[in-house]
Motif scaffolding. Structure first.
Motif, short mmCIF file in Angstrom:
data_model
loop_
_atom_site.label_atom_id
_atom_site.label_comp_id
_atom_site.label_asym_id
_atom_site.label_seq_id
_atom_site.Cartn_x
_atom_site.Cartn_y
_atom_site.Cartn_z
N TRP A 35 57.54 31.82 34.68
CA TRP A 35 58.66 32.41 35.40
C TRP A 35 59.20 33.64 34.68
O TRP A 35 59.71 34.57 35.31
CB TRP A 35 59.75 31.36 35.63
N HIS A 36 59.08 33.64 33.36
CA HIS A 36 59.46 34.84 32.61
C HIS A 36 58.58 36.03 33.01
O HIS A 36 59.08 37.14 33.24
CB HIS A 36 59.32 34.57 31.11
N GLY A 40 59.62 37.26 36.26
CA GLY A 40 60.84 38.04 36.10
C GLY A 40 60.56 39.43 35.57
O GLY A 40 61.27 40.39 35.89
N TRP A 92 64.74 28.27 30.99
CA TRP A 92 64.21 28.85 32.24
C TRP A 92 65.03 30.06 32.67
O TRP A 92 64.49 31.14 32.91
CB TRP A 92 64.21 27.77 33.33
N TRP A 93 66.35 29.89 32.76
CA TRP A 93 67.21 31.00 33.18
C TRP A 93 67.25 32.10 32.12
O TRP A 93 67.24 33.30 32.45
CB TRP A 93 68.63 30.50 33.47
N LEU A 134 64.02 34.05 32.34
CA LEU A 134 63.95 34.79 33.61
C LEU A 134 64.77 36.08 33.50
O LEU A 134 64.29 37.17 33.85
CB LEU A 134 64.47 33.93 34.76
#
Length: 388
Positions: free
Chosen positions: A249-250, A253, A298-299, A302
């Protein structure tokens, strides 16, 4: 958008796929071939060394011979590097394998010029979108690179990782054929008596200083925290599938915003987009400091990816306003050298940083550097700069 820009976006995707493929297997191969612990990451270090060594010569070579000749030469280095690395793997020679990764690093360093070549293939009003489109090739690479590393494990009987280098050879062959077909701009000779400013004169421009600092610190901080994340997550008892999902997910992003970063630059200005990138990096640090659960990572990662996208693409666009045509190779070359040297330092310091400072301390270490970029960009004239 001209077909050349689309072709360069595909070439960038192939280059980035090969890079991700190397990242996936090089340390594991180093672990197999190394006799001492410090040698495990030698192939990765040699890849970075090749990349950094290529940046300045590649820019000057392309100004003299043209983009096509430079990119063809870069892909030939990639083919040679993949073959040498394969021979090193099959002969269990760490030195030969590291020499191969050094040569592929040169190819990666030459390929960093794809985004600058895209600028020359379109009108100035399309520059921001062209940079974004080329960088969006990373989305395809995020799919091809890791999957090719998995699929190729059964391609060679003697080694689980040898197939990856057959895959790498294939990527460079396709990229070479694509570059040969693209209508890339020819070299523009310097006009007699045309003066090229020294590095000292160039860097006395606040605009150039801000552009280079944005690229260096945005890239360096991203690599620092991204490389440290698997170590931090392991230390906080997260399993490998969770870590892999955070990194995936990075990467999304990092590259998905490329589809609209160019439009944001055109509508709101390069300066504002870089400031938003600094804000995203600071938000990433704040999330990382707020906890060590899966969703914190995760956040945090991201937002780290989004911050890198805005600062890096914004910095590339801002850089184009800081030089005259005769100074293109000088400025682009030194920019790439400094940006990827910062990335290499971030990668090398990440492991030791987690040990010495801890995950929270490493994030706090990033804050002053991000604030420095924010200050340099904030001090620029609020109007969009004009070409030098």
């Amino acid at each position: 958008m001209p077909i050349t820009v689309w072709g360069l976006a595909i070439a960038q995707a192939l280059l980035a796929s090969g890079n991700i493929l190397l990242v996936s297997v090089s340390a594991l191969i180093g672990q197999q071939l190394a006799e001492q612990a410090w040698q495990i990451t030698l192939p990765v270090a040699c890849q970075f060394a090749g990349l950094i060594a290529a940046t300045l010569p590649a820019a000057h070579l392309m100004q003299r011979l043209g983009r096509k000749a430079g990119f063809v030469l870069g892909n030939l280095f990639g083919l040679l590097g993949a073959w040498v690395a394969l021979q090193g793997l099959l002969s269990t020679s760490l030195g030969l394998f590291a020499a191969g990764t050094f040569l592929t690093g040169i190819a990666i360093g030459v390929g960093q010029q794809y985004r600058f070549a895209a600028l020359e293939a379109c009108d100035s009003g399309q520059h921001a979108r062209a940079i974004s489109l080329v960088m969006a090739g990373g989305i395809l690479a995020a799919v091809i690179g890791p999957n090719l590393a998995v699929w190729s494990q059964g391609w060679h009987d003697d080694s689980a990782y040898a197939g990856a280098f057959y895959g790498l050879l294939g990527l460079y062959v396709v990229a070479l054929l694509l570059i040969l077909l693209l209508p890339l701009p020819a070299a523009i000779p310097l006009q007699p008596g045309e003066r090229v400013r020294s590095y000292g004169e160039l860097f006395r421009q606040p605009l150039l200083l801000a552009a280079v600092a944005s690229g260096m610190i945005g890239y360096g901080i991203m690599v620092l925290l991204m490389t440290a994340t698997p170590l931090a997550m392991d230390g906080h008892h997260h399993d490998f599938p969770a870590t892999a999902m955070v990194i995936q997910w990075h990467v999304l992003g990092m590259f998905v915003p490329s589809f609209f970063t160019g439009r944001l630059i055109r509508r709101f200005g390069t300066r504002n987009v870089i400031l938003w990138g600094c804000g995203a990096l600071l938000l990433s640090v704040a999330v990382n400091l707020s906890g060590t659960g899966f969703w914190h990572y995760w956040w945090g990662l991201l937002w780290l990816g989004v911050g890198w996208n805005f600062t890096f693409i914004g910095a590339t666009h801002l850089l184009t306003f800081s030089y005259r045509p005769a100074e293109k190779a000088r400025v682009q070359g030194i920019n790439e050298f400094l940006v990827f040297s910062a990335a290499a330092l971030g990668s090398l310091f990440a492991g030791q940083g987690v040990v010495l400072l801890g995950w929270s301390g490493l994030n706090l270490f990033a804050v002053p550097w991000i604030l420095l970029v924010l200050m340099l960009i904030w001090r620029l004239n609020t109007r969009e700069p004009v070409a030098a």
